[in-house]
Structures are given as C-alpha cells and as structure tokens.
Design a protein around this motif. Structure first.
Motif, short mmCIF file in Angstrom:
data_model
loop_
_atom_site.label_atom_id
_atom_site.label_comp_id
_atom_site.label_asym_id
_atom_site.label_seq_id
_atom_site.Cartn_x
_atom_site.Cartn_y
_atom_site.Cartn_z
N THR A 125 0.85 -1.19 0.00
CA THR A 125 0.00 0.00 0.00
C THR A 125 0.89 1.25 0.00
OG1 THR A 125 -1.84 -1.05 1.17
CG2 THR A 125 -1.70 1.34 1.31
N ARG A 127 0.67 5.31 0.55
CA ARG A 127 -0.17 6.37 1.09
C ARG A 127 0.62 7.68 1.07
NH1 ARG A 127 -2.69 4.13 6.66
NH2 ARG A 127 -0.55 4.52 7.31
N THR A 132 -5.14 9.76 0.27
CA THR A 132 -4.92 8.95 -0.92
C THR A 132 -4.25 7.64 -0.55
OG1 THR A 132 -4.58 10.99 -2.19
CG2 THR A 132 -3.91 8.92 -3.23
N SER A 133 -4.73 6.56 -1.16
CA SER A 133 -4.08 5.27 -0.96
C SER A 133 -4.21 4.43 -2.23
CB SER A 133 -4.70 4.51 0.23
OG SER A 133 -6.01 4.08 -0.07
N LEU A 134 -3.17 3.67 -2.49
CA LEU A 134 -3.15 2.72 -3.61
C LEU A 134 -2.59 1.41 -3.08
CD1 LEU A 134 -3.35 1.94 -6.63
CD2 LEU A 134 -0.99 2.78 -6.87
N TYR A 191 -5.43 -3.83 -8.19
CA TYR A 191 -5.19 -2.74 -7.25
C TYR A 191 -6.51 -2.17 -6.76
CZ TYR A 191 -6.11 0.46 -11.20
OH TYR A 191 -6.68 1.12 -12.26
N PHE A 193 -7.67 1.62 -5.47
CA PHE A 193 -7.27 3.04 -5.34
C PHE A 193 -8.39 3.83 -4.69
CE2 PHE A 193 -7.52 7.36 -7.05
CZ PHE A 193 -6.29 7.86 -6.64
N GLU A 194 -8.02 4.74 -3.79
CA GLU A 194 -9.01 5.60 -3.14
C GLU A 194 -8.41 6.98 -2.92
OE1 GLU A 194 -10.91 5.92 1.29
OE2 GLU A 194 -11.37 4.05 0.19
N HIS A 195 -9.23 8.01 -3.21
CA HIS A 195 -8.81 9.39 -2.95
C HIS A 195 -10.00 10.17 -2.39
CE1 HIS A 195 -6.69 13.17 -3.22
NE2 HIS A 195 -7.73 13.69 -3.88
N ARG A 204 -13.14 5.93 -5.83
CA ARG A 204 -12.42 4.66 -5.72
C ARG A 204 -12.40 3.98 -7.09
NH1 ARG A 204 -16.29 4.40 -1.62
NH2 ARG A 204 -15.47 4.92 0.44
N ASN A 206 -11.32 -0.07 -8.31
CA ASN A 206 -10.80 -1.40 -8.02
C ASN A 206 -10.68 -2.16 -9.34
OD1 ASN A 206 -10.95 -1.00 -5.15
ND2 ASN A 206 -13.16 -1.27 -5.33
#
Length: 609
Positions: A125, A127, A132-134, A191, A193-195, A204, A206
């Motif tokens: 992950t 961050r 934000t996270s991926l 993956y 992804f969320e922001h 998001r 996915n």
C-alpha cells in the motif's frame, strides 16, 4: 439439522468437489441486506443472487506491525506451515506491506487421495498523504492432488441404503491410483485506489485480472451390478482455463439535506471473461469389486470429445443512497446491467461447430428500512431483486440463461446497552429463476431447473455468560420447493419437489471457556454440537440424507499467561466430528453419494510477535 458455523476447510472441499464434477452444490446463501445497529461503509449493489454471496476479503497491509508463523499437523498425515507478515516499510508509514503464505501436504480419509498446496499473497500500500491510498494486491495458488482432488461418487447401496454385503468403507477409492489427478494454478493481480477530495467526495477504483488453469482426469462409477459388488466405471478428462478482467469505478458523497444525512454511492463496473472447457470422450475401463478393488493399473487419457469456448461481457451502472433521519436508516439502490456472451461448441470427431449468441439486460434494485430504538433494539425490513449471468454450458453444450430472483426479508437485532449480548432473528422469502442444479442424466454437468422458492426463519444468539464463558447458538428452518419447470426439461415434472442441498433444519451451539487466573491461566476449552437436517440431493427427490448430529471440541493454551518469555506463543488442538460418526452428506445420483468428514484432529502451534 445442520450448524450455521462456517467450516472453511469443509467449504473448500465442497467447492472443489463441486467444480471437479461440474455440478456445484447450489445453496441459497442469504445475506443481511440491511446491516445493523452500527453504521457500515456503503457498498455498491452487486450483480449476484438475492441470497447474497460469500465475501472472501483479501488480507491487506497493516499500519501496525504484524508477525505470525504457524505449524500444523494432524489427521491423515497433514503437515502445514504458514506465515503472515505485515507493517510499515518507511518510518512515516507511507508504504505498507503484507506477505501471506502457506504450504501444505496431506492425505485424506480416502485411499490414494492426497493434496499438495502452495499459496502466496504479497501486497503493498502506498499512502502519499492522508487522503490517498493505492494498494496493489496479488495472489497465487497451486494445487496438485493425486487421486483426483476430491472423493468420487459412491453407490447409494452400501452408503445411503444398506447393502446385503456390507457398508462401503469411507476410505474406498473407486478410481485409478495411476490415473486420477487434479491440478490447479490460479493467480490474480490488481489494485484498489481511493482518494478523498474533501469532507463530501471520495472516489475509488478497483481493478483485477485473474487467470485460472485446471486439469482434471478421473475414473468414476457408471453403475452397480445386481450382485451388489461389481462397479462399472469410465475414465474422462476435463481441462479448463479462464481469464477474467473486471474494473469497478465508484464515487461516494456524504452530505446533509436538512435533517437527512446521506451517504450516496454511484458507479460503473465492467467484466470480461474468456473461458475454454475441453470435455474428453468417455472411455469404459475395467470394473472393480467395490469391497475388494483390484485396480486396472494402466488407464490412458481419452481423446478430446468437445471443446467449448465462451466469451462474455457485462457492464453495470449502479447507485445507492443510505439516508439517516433520527433513528431511521433507509437504503435505496438501483442497478442496470447489460450482458452479452458468445458460446462456441466444436465436436472433435466431426469438426462440427455451433455458435450461440446471448444478449441480456435487466434492472434490479433493493430497498430497506431499519429503526434503532434506545434500548438497542433494531427491527428492519428489506426487498431486493437480482440478475446474474451464468457462465458454462449444460451437457448438450447449450449456454445457461441468466439467473434472476427476488427476496423479501424482515428481522430484528437486539444488543442491550452495557451487555455483551447480540440476538438476531429474521424471516425471509426467496425466489430464483433458472436455478442451477446437478443434471440427473449426467451429474458431471448442471441443468437449469426453472423457478425455485425458499422460505425460512433464522435465529442467532451471541453472549458472554461470564467473563470466561462465551456462547454462540443458531437455528435455521427452511422450506424449499420448485414452483416452475423449464419447458425444455425432460422426464417427470419436479414442480413441488424440494431443492437439492437445502436442509429443512439447521442448528448449532458452541460454548467456550477461558481460564484467566490461577495455575491454569491461559487454558481454553471449547465444545459444540452441529445438527444437519434431512435434505435431498437431486431434483427428483429420490435420495434423501438423514439427520445427523456431530460434536466438535477444542483445547488451547496461551504460554504467555504464565511464562512471559513465551509471550505470543500459543497452541491449539481442534477436533471435528469428535466421536467419528460415519454419515452421508448428500447423494445426487445412484452412484453419486458422498461421505462426510470422519474424525479430524489438528494441532496448531503459533507464534506472534
């Protein structure tokens, strides 16, 4: 009756066996459509059956350091090692990792049936900031199973019904030791992804790509001779492969409109699957004495009979609004799906090719309302419809029509403040069209049986009776029947018959006691009973398994209670079917009976630091 306790090992065995036979145990798994007393993250309206789906969640990187290793041994020569490692990579916690792995070799209660399994799942992950996270997720699974991956179906005489000779031993292998084998290689990478833009908007995405290859070759029963001993058999092979790509894009908004708090979710998803199924010809092999088998020794793989390739696309648009007002929570969801598929069937001997195109579209939705009283009482009611394209073909090579359904449910949950007690109860009415069930003419395949209905009640209690004693108890009663029959179905009408694999009653109870003080501090004991009710295994309701009651037990010890130097070390011994009761789980045909798991004892040593 049967317990509601989810035995993952048994579930995996059932799913594997079902896949090998191309006749999955179709269960109307239900889910709570209106979740509960505590708020939960809103989820999109998925394209699945009204009874819900089994939600297997991948382990993700943790910001808290995790270190765990396990060693396990037990019945049937089981030897297993596993590890789970996670934590931050950098001092600021902007990069997290997780690595989970398992290696296992084991025999089974069936002669010549073994399994070697390797599993690895790395993930990371990123961050860059708090909003934000991926997360990149991957997984690989390899299974090599001499003996065919799962027990073969046995005759009803000698298992479900008494045989004048004797009972067929649960260890009986009716395949060929040098031929039967199952191999699986499965992997995916993707993956999440969320922001979060601000207090209102979050987006998001996915995405995942999966690849599966499986190769099955088995010798299975044709029929039992009149002497009750001679079992005729055939050999077949079924290699298959599938590539699956899916992506889900969603946006979430949290905002107020006067006294109403909204959690609005909307999005679009897309799925593409390309699959190939190679069905061999069937080759008769020498018969065996079911009570004293002398195997043929050499069986060659039959030539290709039929090759089926199938490509399908599915696109969906969905929206959901969870509205909270005072103690009320109203959930409104809608989804529009478009699906198309092309199925090509080629016969190897003649070279003949048939092609079938399908185009389907449907709108589905759900609505649910719950109210939370001050005393921890939360009644709810919900209504949902479903649409689910079904991959695969029947034994004639015809593709399956989509499965549709609807569910009505009402229930109540109670969690009194200041107590560790949770009581739940629900009644439901579930209807599905084009239900997949085993084909009685050839149980390696499925058929679509028309419309089926299940009505029932579910009750569950979880409680801490004292600081050391915990109780979990549950009950489910279900009434099922086929209400319509597909026009192209053959034979006697099954309207009014029960659905396969739906027990009339299920019940379970488990008590767990932990010693917290004194010289035995750290010792834990558990015991439970599972009751599996009567159920049928085929559409015609010819084969009904009787009620069975099974007992499980467990003992564990946390060494860190008395020995601080051994903090993090614990050991557990679990016993399933403690009294080794022989029982038949289901019979789907005259030579399609399966025994349940015999006594299984597993000892696990774990170290966490």
């Amino acid at each position: 009756m049967s317990c509601l306790h989810l035995d993952l090992a048994q579930l995996q065995n059932d799913l594997l066996r079902a896949r090998l036979l191309s006749s999955p145990h179709v269960r109307l798994l239900r889910s709570w459509l209106i979740l509960s007393i505590s708020p939960v993250q809103s989820q999109p309206l998925r394209s699945n059956s009204p009874g819900g789906l089994l939600n297997l969640v991948s382990k993700r990187p943790s910001a808290v350091r995790l270190r765990e290793i396990q060693l396990q041994t037990g019945s049937f020569g089981r030897a297993q090692a596993a590890f789970d490692l996670s934590g931050p990579v950098d001092p600021n916690g902007r990069i997290l990792y997780r690595l989970t792995g398992l290696a296992r070799t084991t025999g089974t209660q069936v002669d010549y049936l073994e399994e070697d399994r390797v599993f690895i799942a790395p993930s990371v992950t990123f961050r860059p900031d708090a909003d934000t996270s991926l997360t990149i997720l991957s997984q690989y699974l390899h299974i090599d199973s001499p003996g065919g991956g799962a027990p073969q179906g046995l005759p009803t005489l000698g298992t479900l019904y008494s045989n004048s000779k004797e009972r067929i031993p649960t260890r009986r292998f009716i395949g060929e030791p040098n031929y039967d084998r199952f191999k699986l290689d499965q992997g995916f990478i993707g993956y999440a992804f969320e922001h979060r833009f601000n207090d209102v908007w979050t987006v998001r995405q996915n995405l995942r790509f999966s690849h599966v290859e499986a190769d099955t070759q088995r010798v299975q029963a044709i029929g039992l001779a009149a002497n009750g001993r001679t079992l005729s058999r055939y050999a077949w092979a079924f290699p298959e492969r599938s590539n699956l790509f899916n992506v889900d894009n969603q946006a979430e908004a949290r905002f107020l409109t006067g006294p109403f708090a909204h959690m609005l979710l909307f999005g679009a998803d897309y799925l593409r699957e390309d699959a190939r199924y190679d069905e061999s010809e069937l080759r008769v092999v020498p018969s065996v004495d079911i009570f004293a088998p002398a195997y043929a020794g050499t069986v060659t793989r039959p030539p290709l009979g039929t090759r089926i390739t199938q490509g399908r696309n599915q696109t969906g648009l969905y929206a959901q609004d969870e509205i909270r007002f005072s103690a009320f929570t109203l959930t409104l969801s809608g989804r529009q799906d478009w699906a198309d598929a092309v199925t090509r069937t080629r016969t190897a001997t003649s070279g003949a090719l048939t092609q079938v195109r399908q185009n389907d579209a449907a709108f589905t939705g759900r609505v649910g309302l719950s109210y939370l009283f001050d005393g921890g009482l939360a009644p709810y009611v919900s209504y949902a419809t479903s649409f689910q394209p079904t991959s695969g073909t029947d034994r004639l090579g015809s593709p399956f029509a989509p499965t549709t359904g609807e569910q009505i449910e009402a229930g109540i949950k109670v969690q009194p403040p200041g107590t560790n007690l949770l009581l739940t109860g629900a009644v439901f009415d579930l209807t599905q069209q084009n239900v997949l069930t085993p084909d009685s003419a050839d149980f390696r395949f499925n058929t679509q049986a028309g419309q089926a209905r299940v009505r029932g009640v579910e009750l569950e209690a979880k409680a801490s009776l004292t600081d050391s004693l915990d109780l979990i108890a549950s009950y489910a009663g279900m009434s099922s029947k086929f209400t319509k029959m597909n026009a192209n179905a053959a034979g006697v009408s099954i309207v009014g018959n029960e659905l396969p694999f739906v027990p009339r009653h299920q019940a379970a109870a488990w008590l767990d006691y932990t010693v917290r003080t004194g010289t035995l501090a750290g010792l834990g004991l558990g015991a439970g009973v599972r009751c599996i009710g009567t159920s049928v295994g085929d559409n015609a309701n010819l084969y009904r398994t009787p009620v069975v009651t099974l007992v499980d037990a467990a003992i564990r010890y946390d060494f860190g209670y008395r020995y601080p130097a051994l903090k993090g070390v614990d050991m557990a011994v679990n016993a399933m079917n403690l009294f080794d009761k022989i029982h038949v789980t289901t019979c789907i045909a005259a030579t399609g009976c399966f025994y349940g798991n015999r006594q299984t004892i597993l000892a696990t040593l774990r170290y966490r630091w």
